[in-house]
Scaffold this motif. Structure first.
Motif, PDB file in Angstrom:
ATOM      1  N   LYS A  40       0.708  -1.100   0.005  1.00 50.27           N
ATOM      2  CA  LYS A  40      -0.155  -0.291   0.050  1.00 50.27           C
ATOM      3  C   LYS A  40       0.282   0.879  -0.034  1.00 50.27           C
ATOM      4  CE  LYS A  40      -3.277  -2.523   2.454  1.00 50.27           C
ATOM      5  NZ  LYS A  40      -3.212  -3.353   2.778  1.00 50.27           N
ATOM      6  N   ILE A  41       0.379   1.986  -0.692  1.00 55.62           N
ATOM      7  CA  ILE A  41       1.385   3.430  -0.620  1.00 55.62           C
ATOM      8  C   ILE A  41      -0.171   4.160  -0.374  1.00 55.62           C
ATOM      9  CG2 ILE A  41       1.908   4.984  -1.769  1.00 55.62           C
ATOM     10  CD1 ILE A  41       2.855   3.127  -4.290  1.00 55.62           C
ATOM     11  N   PHE A  42       0.742   5.339   0.913  1.00 58.39           N
ATOM     12  CA  PHE A  42      -0.296   6.128   1.637  1.00 58.39           C
ATOM     13  C   PHE A  42       0.645   7.621   2.011  1.00 58.39           C
ATOM     14  CE2 PHE A  42      -2.157   8.810   5.170  1.00 58.39           C
ATOM     15  CZ  PHE A  42      -3.204   8.843   4.602  1.00 58.39           C
ATOM     16  N   ASN A  43      -0.612   8.492   1.121  1.00 58.98           N
ATOM     17  CA  ASN A  43       0.504  10.166   1.397  1.00 58.98           C
ATOM     18  C   ASN A  43      -0.578  10.879   1.333  1.00 58.98           C
ATOM     19  OD1 ASN A  43       2.267  11.507   2.047  1.00 58.98           O
ATOM     20  ND2 ASN A  43       3.388  11.381  -0.212  1.00 58.98           N
ATOM     21  N   ALA A  44      -0.430  12.536   1.967  1.00 60.63           N
ATOM     22  CA  ALA A  44      -1.196  13.461   1.261  1.00 60.63           C
ATOM     23  C   ALA A  44      -0.705  14.772   0.933  1.00 60.63           C
ATOM     24  CB  ALA A  44      -1.543  14.095   2.992  1.00 60.63           C
ATOM     25  N   PHE A  82      -3.771  10.564  -0.505  1.00 58.07           N
ATOM     26  CA  PHE A  82      -3.517   9.570  -1.695  1.00 58.07           C
ATOM     27  C   PHE A  82      -2.810   7.951  -1.568  1.00 58.07           C
ATOM     28  CE2 PHE A  82      -0.812   7.504  -4.392  1.00 58.07           C
ATOM     29  CZ  PHE A  82      -0.796   7.925  -6.230  1.00 58.07           C
ATOM     30  N   LEU A  83      -4.383   6.834  -1.641  1.00 59.39           N
ATOM     31  CA  LEU A  83      -3.957   5.643  -1.221  1.00 59.39           C
ATOM     32  C   LEU A  83      -4.098   4.913  -2.227  1.00 59.39           C
ATOM     33  CD1 LEU A  83      -3.822   3.547   0.659  1.00 59.39           C
ATOM     34  CD2 LEU A  83      -6.118   3.241   0.677  1.00 59.39           C
ATOM     35  N   VAL A  84      -2.731   3.899  -2.313  1.00 56.73           N
ATOM     36  CA  VAL A  84      -3.004   3.153  -3.717  1.00 56.73           C
ATOM     37  C   VAL A  84      -2.754   1.649  -2.895  1.00 56.73           C
ATOM     38  CG1 VAL A  84      -2.140   1.923  -5.448  1.00 56.73           C
ATOM     39  CG2 VAL A  84      -1.979   4.655  -5.491  1.00 56.73           C
ATOM     40  N   SER A  85      -3.681   0.756  -3.061  1.00 53.22           N
ATOM     41  CA  SER A  85      -3.700  -0.870  -2.532  1.00 53.22           C
ATOM     42  C   SER A  85      -4.202  -1.438  -3.928  1.00 53.22           C
ATOM     43  CB  SER A  85      -4.326  -0.120  -1.319  1.00 53.22           C
ATOM     44  OG  SER A  85      -4.826  -2.031  -0.700  1.00 53.22           O
ATOM     45  N   THR A  86      -3.619  -2.744  -2.902  1.00 48.91           N
ATOM     46  CA  THR A  86      -4.194  -3.811  -4.438  1.00 48.91           C
ATOM     47  C   THR A  86      -5.859  -4.924  -3.846  1.00 48.91           C
ATOM     48  OG1 THR A  86      -1.685  -4.225  -4.534  1.00 48.91           O
ATOM     49  CG2 THR A  86      -3.000  -6.126  -5.127  1.00 48.91           C
ATOM     50  N   PHE A  87      -5.918  -4.637  -4.816  1.00 48.20           N
ATOM     51  CA  PHE A  87      -7.682  -5.298  -4.921  1.00 48.20           C
ATOM     52  C   PHE A  87      -8.133  -6.953  -5.126  1.00 48.20           C
ATOM     53  CE2 PHE A  87      -8.092  -0.782  -3.578  1.00 48.20           C
ATOM     54  CZ  PHE A  87      -9.376  -0.871  -3.236  1.00 48.20           C
ATOM     55  N   TYR A  88      -8.715  -7.906  -4.812  1.00 51.17           N
ATOM     56  CA  TYR A  88      -8.638  -8.719  -4.810  1.00 51.17           C
ATOM     57  C   TYR A  88     -10.180  -8.747  -5.300  1.00 51.17           C
ATOM     58  CZ  TYR A  88      -4.120  -9.383  -3.702  1.00 51.17           C
ATOM     59  OH  TYR A  88      -2.457  -9.473  -3.442  1.00 51.17           O
ATOM     60  N   VAL A 114      -7.360   5.046  -4.801  1.00 50.96           N
ATOM     61  CA  VAL A 114      -8.854   5.292  -3.845  1.00 50.96           C
ATOM     62  C   VAL A 114      -8.992   6.491  -3.261  1.00 50.96           C
ATOM     63  CG1 VAL A 114     -10.083   4.918  -1.851  1.00 50.96           C
ATOM     64  CG2 VAL A 114      -8.236   3.181  -2.086  1.00 50.96           C
ATOM     65  N   GLU A 115     -10.148   7.178  -4.110  1.00 53.23           N
ATOM     66  CA  GLU A 115     -10.211   8.540  -4.367  1.00 53.23           C
ATOM     67  C   GLU A 115     -10.231   9.083  -2.160  1.00 53.23           C
ATOM     68  OE1 GLU A 115     -11.067  12.020  -5.465  1.00 53.23           O
ATOM     69  OE2 GLU A 115     -12.370  10.650  -6.856  1.00 53.23           O
ATOM     70  N   SER A 116     -10.424  10.141  -2.393  1.00 47.26           N
ATOM     71  CA  SER A 116      -9.287  11.111  -1.098  1.00 47.26           C
ATOM     72  C   SER A 116     -11.259  11.179  -0.449  1.00 47.26           C
ATOM     73  CB  SER A 116      -8.623  12.511  -1.358  1.00 47.26           C
ATOM     74  OG  SER A 116      -9.135  12.834   0.208  1.00 47.26           O
ATOM     75  N   VAL A 117     -11.883  11.878  -0.760  1.00 43.45           N
ATOM     76  CA  VAL A 117     -13.388  11.831  -0.319  1.00 43.45           C
ATOM     77  C   VAL A 117     -14.042   9.953   0.716  1.00 43.45           C
ATOM     78  CG1 VAL A 117     -13.938  13.743  -1.617  1.00 43.45           C
ATOM     79  CG2 VAL A 117     -14.545  11.524  -2.457  1.00 43.45           C
ATOM     80  N   LEU A 118     -13.616   9.421   0.354  1.00 40.28           N
ATOM     81  CA  LEU A 118     -14.143   8.053   0.849  1.00 40.28           C
ATOM     82  C   LEU A 118     -12.611   7.701   1.976  1.00 40.28           C
ATOM     83  CD1 LEU A 118     -14.141   5.902  -2.220  1.00 40.28           C
ATOM     84  CD2 LEU A 118     -15.958   6.811  -1.367  1.00 40.28           C
ATOM     85  N   ASP A 126       0.917  -2.432 -11.031  1.00 42.66           N
ATOM     86  CA  ASP A 126       1.630  -1.617 -10.788  1.00 42.66           C
ATOM     87  C   ASP A 126       1.418  -0.171 -10.058  1.00 42.66           C
ATOM     88  OD1 ASP A 126       3.827   0.150 -11.471  1.00 42.66           O
ATOM     89  OD2 ASP A 126       2.887   1.272 -13.214  1.00 42.66           O
ATOM     90  N   THR A 127       1.285   0.211  -8.367  1.00 44.32           N
ATOM     91  CA  THR A 127       1.510   1.028  -7.580  1.00 44.32           C
ATOM     92  C   THR A 127       1.339   2.029  -7.579  1.00 44.32           C
ATOM     93  OG1 THR A 127       3.328   0.585  -6.060  1.00 44.32           O
ATOM     94  CG2 THR A 127       1.007  -0.797  -5.456  1.00 44.32           C
ATOM     95  N   LYS A 128       2.895   2.224  -8.839  1.00 41.64           N
ATOM     96  CA  LYS A 128       2.781   3.701  -8.878  1.00 41.64           C
ATOM     97  C   LYS A 128       2.520   4.515 -10.187  1.00 41.64           C
ATOM     98  CE  LYS A 128       7.772   2.950  -7.525  1.00 41.64           C
ATOM     99  NZ  LYS A 128       9.017   2.747  -7.704  1.00 41.64           N
ATOM    100  N   ASN A 129       1.825   3.474 -11.301  1.00 40.29           N
ATOM    101  CA  ASN A 129       0.854   4.025 -11.913  1.00 40.29           C
ATOM    102  C   ASN A 129      -0.477   3.247 -12.021  1.00 40.29           C
ATOM    103  OD1 ASN A 129       2.318   5.874 -13.127  1.00 40.29           O
ATOM    104  ND2 ASN A 129       3.820   3.784 -13.089  1.00 40.29           N
TER     105      ASN A 129
END
Length: 131
Positions: free
Chosen positions: A1-5, A24-30, A43-47, A117-120
């Motif tokens: 997971k990648i998380f940041n503001a 800003f959150l990127v996660s892997t979904f199954y 993931v959209e910030s408002v969530l 690819d969590t960077k893109n």
């Protein structure tokens, strides 16, 4: 997971007080089946915002002033968010590329590596509903 503001909002604005931030959150979904492979999604910030006690801009400021407190808030809030997101439900997603960009990307990559690819990330989670 990648998380940041990160910076968000109006990129054309040069006025410093108009600077807005978003989570800003990127996660892997199954998928629900064992055979379903992973896919990286942003993931959209408002969530995420309802799970945090402070705004993304305040988190960035707090990180500079009191990193321990900032890390505690982020850990507690993101754990609650991930718990909610991982419970059974439906997620609504949208493709972050145009159709032409998508087909160009998949034809230029030799494997399914572009799916994780969590960077893109290719997809953006915009809504979640429970069953």
């Amino acid at each position: 997971k990648i998380f940041n503001a990160v910076k968000g909002g109006d990129k054309k604005s040069k006025v410093k007080k108009d600077k807005k931030y978003k989570f800003f959150l990127v996660s892997t979904f199954y998928g629900p089946k064992q055979s379903d492979g992973p896919i990286a999604c942003q993931v959209e910030s408002v969530l995420m915002e309802p799970f945090f006690q402070v705004s993304p801009g305040e988190i960035r400021k707090l990180t500079r002033e009191d990193r321990e407190r900032s890390n505690r808030i982020v850990t507690q809030s993101s754990t609650a968010f991930i718990h909610e997101l991982s419970s059974l439900g439906r997620v609504h997603i949208k493709l972050m590329l145009t159709a032409d960009e998508f087909f160009e990307k998949i034809s230029s990559m030799p494997s399914d590596g572009w799916l994780v690819d969590t960077k893109n990330p290719l997809l953006l989670v915009v809504k979640r509903t429970s069953f």
